[in-house]
Enzyme design. Structure first.
Site, mmCIF file in Angstrom:
data_model
loop_
_atom_site.group_PDB
_atom_site.id
_atom_site.type_symbol
_atom_site.label_atom_id
_atom_site.label_comp_id
_atom_site.label_asym_id
_atom_site.label_seq_id
_atom_site.Cartn_x
_atom_site.Cartn_y
_atom_site.Cartn_z
ATOM 1 N N HIS A 1 -3.112 -9.683 -1.066
ATOM 2 C CA HIS A 1 -3.321 -8.275 -0.698
ATOM 3 C C HIS A 1 -4.288 -8.128 0.475
ATOM 4 O O HIS A 1 -3.999 -7.418 1.442
ATOM 5 C CB HIS A 1 -3.851 -7.472 -1.876
ATOM 6 C CG HIS A 1 -4.207 -6.057 -1.507
ATOM 7 N ND1 HIS A 1 -3.262 -5.132 -1.110
ATOM 8 C CD2 HIS A 1 -5.417 -5.413 -1.409
ATOM 9 C CE1 HIS A 1 -3.839 -3.984 -0.805
ATOM 10 N NE2 HIS A 1 -5.158 -4.128 -0.981
ATOM 11 N N ASP B 1 0.838 -1.206 0.000
ATOM 12 C CA ASP B 1 0.000 0.000 0.000
ATOM 13 C C ASP B 1 0.872 1.256 0.000
ATOM 14 O O ASP B 1 0.740 2.132 0.841
ATOM 15 C CB ASP B 1 -0.924 -0.032 1.220
ATOM 16 C CG ASP B 1 -1.769 -1.297 1.257
ATOM 17 O OD1 ASP B 1 -2.942 -1.227 0.872
ATOM 18 O OD2 ASP B 1 -1.243 -2.357 1.660
ATOM 19 N N TYR C 1 -1.529 4.321 -6.316
ATOM 20 C CA TYR C 1 -2.761 5.012 -5.936
ATOM 21 C C TYR C 1 -3.034 6.153 -6.909
ATOM 22 O O TYR C 1 -2.131 6.646 -7.576
ATOM 23 C CB TYR C 1 -2.613 5.580 -4.510
ATOM 24 C CG TYR C 1 -2.731 4.531 -3.445
ATOM 25 C CD1 TYR C 1 -3.974 4.128 -2.971
ATOM 26 C CD2 TYR C 1 -1.601 3.916 -2.912
ATOM 27 C CE1 TYR C 1 -4.101 3.154 -1.987
ATOM 28 C CE2 TYR C 1 -1.715 2.933 -1.923
ATOM 29 C CZ TYR C 1 -2.968 2.567 -1.476
ATOM 30 O OH TYR C 1 -3.090 1.601 -0.507
ATOM 31 N N HIS D 1 -10.177 -1.816 7.661
ATOM 32 C CA HIS D 1 -10.967 -2.713 6.812
ATOM 33 C C HIS D 1 -11.418 -3.956 7.571
ATOM 34 O O HIS D 1 -12.472 -4.515 7.290
ATOM 35 C CB HIS D 1 -10.167 -3.131 5.583
ATOM 36 C CG HIS D 1 -9.883 -2.012 4.640
ATOM 37 N ND1 HIS D 1 -8.644 -1.428 4.531
ATOM 38 C CD2 HIS D 1 -10.682 -1.355 3.764
ATOM 39 C CE1 HIS D 1 -8.684 -0.468 3.630
ATOM 40 N NE2 HIS D 1 -9.906 -0.391 3.158
ATOM 41 N N ASN E 1 -6.669 -3.994 -4.694
ATOM 42 C CA ASN E 1 -7.915 -3.477 -5.261
ATOM 43 C C ASN E 1 -7.714 -2.151 -5.977
ATOM 44 O O ASN E 1 -8.347 -1.888 -7.010
ATOM 45 C CB ASN E 1 -8.987 -3.348 -4.178
ATOM 46 C CG ASN E 1 -8.518 -2.606 -2.948
ATOM 47 O OD1 ASN E 1 -7.624 -3.078 -2.233
ATOM 48 N ND2 ASN E 1 -9.107 -1.447 -2.664
ATOM 49 N N HIS F 1 -3.504 -4.133 2.577
ATOM 50 C CA HIS F 1 -4.883 -3.638 2.582
ATOM 51 C C HIS F 1 -5.155 -2.742 3.780
ATOM 52 O O HIS F 1 -5.548 -1.588 3.580
ATOM 53 C CB HIS F 1 -5.869 -4.792 2.512
ATOM 54 C CG HIS F 1 -7.248 -4.367 2.104
ATOM 55 N ND1 HIS F 1 -7.486 -3.574 1.000
ATOM 56 C CD2 HIS F 1 -8.473 -4.640 2.652
ATOM 57 C CE1 HIS F 1 -8.786 -3.367 0.863
ATOM 58 N NE2 HIS F 1 -9.406 -3.995 1.854
ATOM 59 N N ASP F 2 -5.009 -3.225 5.000
ATOM 60 C CA ASP F 2 -5.068 -2.322 6.143
ATOM 61 C C ASP F 2 -3.718 -1.626 6.279
ATOM 62 O O ASP F 2 -2.668 -2.291 6.254
ATOM 63 C CB ASP F 2 -5.417 -3.080 7.430
ATOM 64 C CG ASP F 2 -6.916 -3.146 7.659
ATOM 65 O OD1 ASP F 2 -7.629 -2.256 7.165
ATOM 66 O OD2 ASP F 2 -7.375 -4.081 8.342
#
Length: 376
Positions: free
Chosen positions: A265, A88, A124, A274, A159, A300-301
């Site tokens: 992920h 991330d 991102y 999340h 995602n 993800h988190d």
């Protein structure tokens, strides 16, 4: 149980870096990593470090002496395999991504890492828009410039990556721009753990299984949700999910690895913003448990976590703190098994031998926050 930095902080308080990116790594030659499209095929490759490994794929300057990194709690390199995991991260250096990268370079040099794993959400806010998108260079090549990070990067899709050109990330084009880059939907990596003295006769090894978690999440397929995901190459969703679960189960069942690590992920167990991913708890977790997987590593988190519940032998490790963070982390109940949590930016290092696995959790300021040790 230790939990650090749990106070939510607004985006404006996270701490954008004022300094400009350092000069980037020039585009380098075509990678030898990208195999042809095969079904359950085995491709033997060389990591950029020169070590021979097997990779299975399925169809469907850190020498800066002006600042000393606090490495006292890290032992001298003694493990046959060391690598880093970050997730991330891709924000063109913002939200302390550059600071995390600098500390990664220092730890990577100290440990003599063989490769870096990216657990997704590589770019991102919406992946890459095309081959000329400057975010690849500005978020990757110009950020991870330390000498120790000029090694193979092994990535999965998150995602946010699926909101852009997902096929671009798993194709050859990016590897031609920066030879470190490798990303695919589902693949495996085997690495020997016996040390250089008997590498040719090593029967002890780790096997890493990289999976594609985004297509499992139901809400991403909701016709009423506003975002557009790039599902090209997936085919009928349920067929793709069934195939991936079957491939993972068969691969784990046939593996004779000393250590088994699965990388994806999305979270399975998490107390971050999340939280758990119900679809993975239902479909993937039983496979991990039935095939004696030691560790599941995810992003993800946007935090660092170690979760070990009494009802499962699997250790769950979150390393999704490569840039924007401070999104909240619950303490949880005893049953939820949070052993350590840090709601801030950072990454993890993994050190492995035939009978030992060590994971260190590092923040963006050079502190070693927590150490996980497993034995065989």
């Amino acid at each position: 149980m230790a939990i650090l930095g749990t106070k939510p902080v607004s985006d404006e308080e996270v701490g954008l870096l004022a300094s400009e990116h350092s000069e980037g790594v020039e585009d380098q030659g075509t990678s030898t990593l990208r195999p042809a499209t095969l079904v359950a095929a085995v491709v033997t490759i060389f990591l950029m470090s020169g070590c021979l490994i097997s990779l299975y794929t399925y169809n469907q300057s850190d020498h800066d002496s002006s600042e000393e990194y606090s490495l006292e709690s890290l032992s001298k390199p003694k493990y046959p395999l060391n690598f880093l995991v970050v997730g991330d991260w891709g924000r063109e250096g913002a939200y302390n991504q550059t600071l995390v990268a600098k500390q990664m370079g220092k730890v990577g040099r100290h440990l003599g890492i063989k490769f870096v794993i990216s657990v997704g959400d590589n770019f991102y806010q919406a992946g890459l828009k095309g081959p000329q998108d400057p975010k690849f260079k500005n978020s990757f090549s110009k950020v991870y410039t330390a000498e120790s990070l000029q090694t193979q990067w092994l990535a999965v899709l998150g995602n946010h990556d699926y909101l852009g050109d997902a096929l671009l990330q798993i194709g050859d084009g990016l590897t031609r721009k920066d030879k470190r880059w490798f990303c695919d939907r589902f693949y495996q990596l085997k690495y020997p753990l016996c040390g250089s003295h008997n590498l040719g006769h090593c029967e002890k090894f780790v096997e890493l299984f990289f999976i594609d978690t985004t297509p499992f999440v139901d809400k991403y397929w909701d016709a009423e949700q506003a975002r557009t995901f790039d599902w090209r190459g997936i085919g009928p969703r349920q067929e793709y999910l069934d195939s991936q679960l079957k491939n993972l189960s068969l691969a784990l069942e046939s593996s004779t690895a000393t250590w088994k690590i699965v990388v994806g992920h999305h979270t399975i167990r998490s107390l971050g913003r999340h939280g758990e991913t119900p679809e993975l708890v239902k479909s993937v977790l039983p496979i991990l448990e039935s095939h004696n997987v030691d560790v599941y590593i995810n992003g993800h988190d946007h935090c660092l976590e170690h979760i070990k519940r009494e009802d499962s032998a699997v250790h769950f490790v979150t390393s999704g703190a490569g840039s924007k963070s401070f999104q909240g982390l619950r303490e949880g109940t005893t049953e939820e098994g949070l052993q350590f949590g840090y709601d801030g930016q950072g990454f993890i290092s993994v050190s492995m031998a035939a009978q030992a696995l060590r994971i260190d959790f590092h923040d963006a300021l050079g502190n070693n926050l927590y150490e996980l040790n497993l034995k065989k």
